[in-house]
Design an enzyme around this catalytic site. Structure first.
Site, PDB file in Angstrom:
ATOM      1  N   ASN A   9       0.869  -1.177   0.000  1.00 28.63           N
ATOM      2  CA  ASN A   9       0.000   0.000   0.000  1.00 28.63           C
ATOM      3  C   ASN A   9       0.905   1.226   0.000  1.00 28.63           C
ATOM      4  OD1 ASN A   9      -1.816   2.030   0.500  1.00 28.63           O
ATOM      5  ND2 ASN A   9      -2.363   1.347   2.570  1.00 28.63           N
ATOM      6  N   LYS A  11       0.157   4.244  -0.322  1.00 27.61           N
ATOM      7  CA  LYS A  11      -0.486   5.439   0.258  1.00 27.61           C
ATOM      8  C   LYS A  11      -0.187   6.665  -0.616  1.00 27.61           C
ATOM      9  CE  LYS A  11      -0.281   3.198   4.702  1.00 27.61           C
ATOM     10  NZ  LYS A  11      -0.212   3.284   6.154  1.00 27.61           N
ATOM     11  N   HIS A  96      -9.552   1.279   4.664  1.00 23.88           N
ATOM     12  CA  HIS A  96      -8.312   1.445   5.417  1.00 23.88           C
ATOM     13  C   HIS A  96      -8.563   2.393   6.592  1.00 23.88           C
ATOM     14  CE1 HIS A  96      -4.237   2.547   6.449  1.00 23.88           C
ATOM     15  NE2 HIS A  96      -3.864   1.434   5.861  1.00 23.88           N
ATOM     16  N   GLU A  98      -6.951   4.743   7.740  1.00 22.45           N
ATOM     17  CA  GLU A  98      -6.710   6.170   7.475  1.00 22.45           C
ATOM     18  C   GLU A  98      -7.918   6.801   6.788  1.00 22.45           C
ATOM     19  OE1 GLU A  98      -2.987   5.504   5.489  1.00 22.45           O
ATOM     20  OE2 GLU A  98      -2.141   4.881   7.411  1.00 22.45           O
ATOM     21  N   GLU A 168      -5.874  -5.152  10.348  1.00 24.38           N
ATOM     22  CA  GLU A 168      -4.847  -4.166  10.654  1.00 24.38           C
ATOM     23  C   GLU A 168      -5.168  -3.499  11.986  1.00 24.38           C
ATOM     24  OE1 GLU A 168      -2.720  -2.868   6.835  1.00 24.38           O
ATOM     25  OE2 GLU A 168      -4.453  -1.563   7.045  1.00 24.38           O
ATOM     26  N   GLY A 174       2.120   1.968  10.928  1.00 22.55           N
ATOM     27  CA  GLY A 174       3.099   3.054  10.823  1.00 22.55           C
ATOM     28  C   GLY A 174       3.758   3.419  12.140  1.00 22.55           C
ATOM     29  N   SER A 214       3.032  -2.411  10.510  1.00 24.27           N
ATOM     30  CA  SER A 214       4.476  -2.497  10.797  1.00 24.27           C
ATOM     31  C   SER A 214       5.075  -3.864  10.474  1.00 24.27           C
ATOM     32  CB  SER A 214       4.760  -2.107  12.253  1.00 24.27           C
ATOM     33  OG  SER A 214       4.357  -0.770  12.483  1.00 24.27           O
TER      34      SER A 214
HETATM   35  P1  PGA Z   1       2.575   0.015   7.784  1.00 28.24           P
HETATM   36  O1  PGA Z   1       1.140   0.269   7.108  1.00 28.24           O
HETATM   37  O2  PGA Z   1       3.099  -1.263   7.186  1.00 28.24           O
HETATM   38  O3  PGA Z   1       3.393   1.226   7.393  1.00 28.24           O
HETATM   39  O4  PGA Z   1       2.359  -0.079   9.245  1.00 28.24           O
HETATM   40  C1  PGA Z   1       0.253  -0.788   6.857  1.00 28.24           C
HETATM   41  C2  PGA Z   1      -0.994  -0.242   6.224  1.00 28.24           C
HETATM   42  O5  PGA Z   1      -1.385   0.889   6.556  1.00 28.24           O
HETATM   43  O6  PGA Z   1      -1.623  -0.903   5.375  1.00 28.24           O
END
Ligand code: PGA
Length: 251
Positions: A9, A11, A96, A98, A168, A174, A214
């Site tokens: 992803n 982003k 997601h 976010e 997730e 993140g 992560s």
């Molecule tokens: P990350 O993000 O691997 O940077 O923690 C995962 C995601 O948001 O899908």
């Protein structure tokens, strides 16, 4: 047998030339290697057409990061499921955390987005997961159950079989704080049990459930070796070809 999938992803990262460079690197590094998983890259919408050129040989699959719940029309700035399908985009991330947090997407709206994608044959990578306070209050199972019920359980069995799930835990995204393999397995098994209750064991055994939060080349192997973990949705580590492919090589 359910599929192992590692999906990157990206982003809102990379300029066009940087994106081209990264996908080119991934594509070339994959040559002559065999992977025990499907490798998917979810680019910003603007780069999807460029990315589909790399999907032609089947080495890579391409996904979007969001799509509208509306069919078409006066929705400035939005991208429809039909538009994704017209570029032969195979996957689209939906729900997601976010998008839930910054764009206030609700379970109901995500149900509609899922319906539009399925109407056009684009497979949702549907994200679910609890925030830190919910885990601390020990209501994480309830939260995830509600997300499944309100966004996906209106689907019939055939429709549901096109869904890829991504668990997730929001506190792990993140942050560098990964769920332990045990925590991931516990939730993935719970999710699969909910699917079994609703659609039966056969469907539950076919649905891929990815872990996200992560995930990196160091922890991927142990996470992916859990019985109910079928791969990962990778944010930060998908922006470097070596790290991303090391994760994809962790089965
Ligand atoms: P990350 O993000 O691997 O940077 O923690 C995962 C995601 O948001 O899908």
């Amino acid at each position: 047998m359910r599929k192992n999938i590692v999906a990157g992803n990206w982003k809102m990262n990379k300029t066009f030339s940087e994106a081209e460079e990264l996908i080119d690197q991934i594509f070339l590094e994959m040559e002559d290697k065999s992977f025990q998983c499907e490798v998917v890259i979810c680019t910003p919408a603007l780069y999807l057409e460029m990315a589909t050129d790399y999907a032609e040989e089947g080495r890579l699959k391409i996904g979007a990061q969001n799509a509208s719940e509306h069919e078409q029309g006066a929705y400035t700035g939005e991208i429809s499921a039909a538009m994704l399908a017209s570029l032969d985009i195979e996957y689209c991330i939906i729900g997601h955390s976010e998008r839930r947090k910054y764009f206030h997407e609700t379970n109901q709206q995500l149900a509609e987005k899922t319906d539009r994608l399925l109407d056009y044959g684009v497979k949702p990578i549907f994200c679910i997961g609890e925030v830190l306070e919910e885990r601390e209050e020990n209501i994480h199972f309830e939260v995830v159950k509600k997300q499944l019920e309100e966004s996906l359980f209106h689907l019939n069995k055939d429709e549901f079989s096109n869904i890829v799930l991504a668990y997730e835990p929001v506190w792990a995204i993140g942050t560098g704080k990964t769920a332990t393999p045990g925590q991931a397995q516990e939730m993935h098994a719970f999710i699969r049990s909910q699917i079994t209750e609703k659609y039966g064991k056969e469907t539950a055994d076919e649905v891929s459930i990815l872990y996200g939060g992560s995930c990196n080349p160091k922890n991927a192997k142990e996470l992916f070796s859990q019985t109910d973990v079928d791969g990962g949705l990778i944010g930060g580590a998908s922006l470097k070809s070596d790290d991303f492919l090391a994760i994809a090589n962790s089965f």
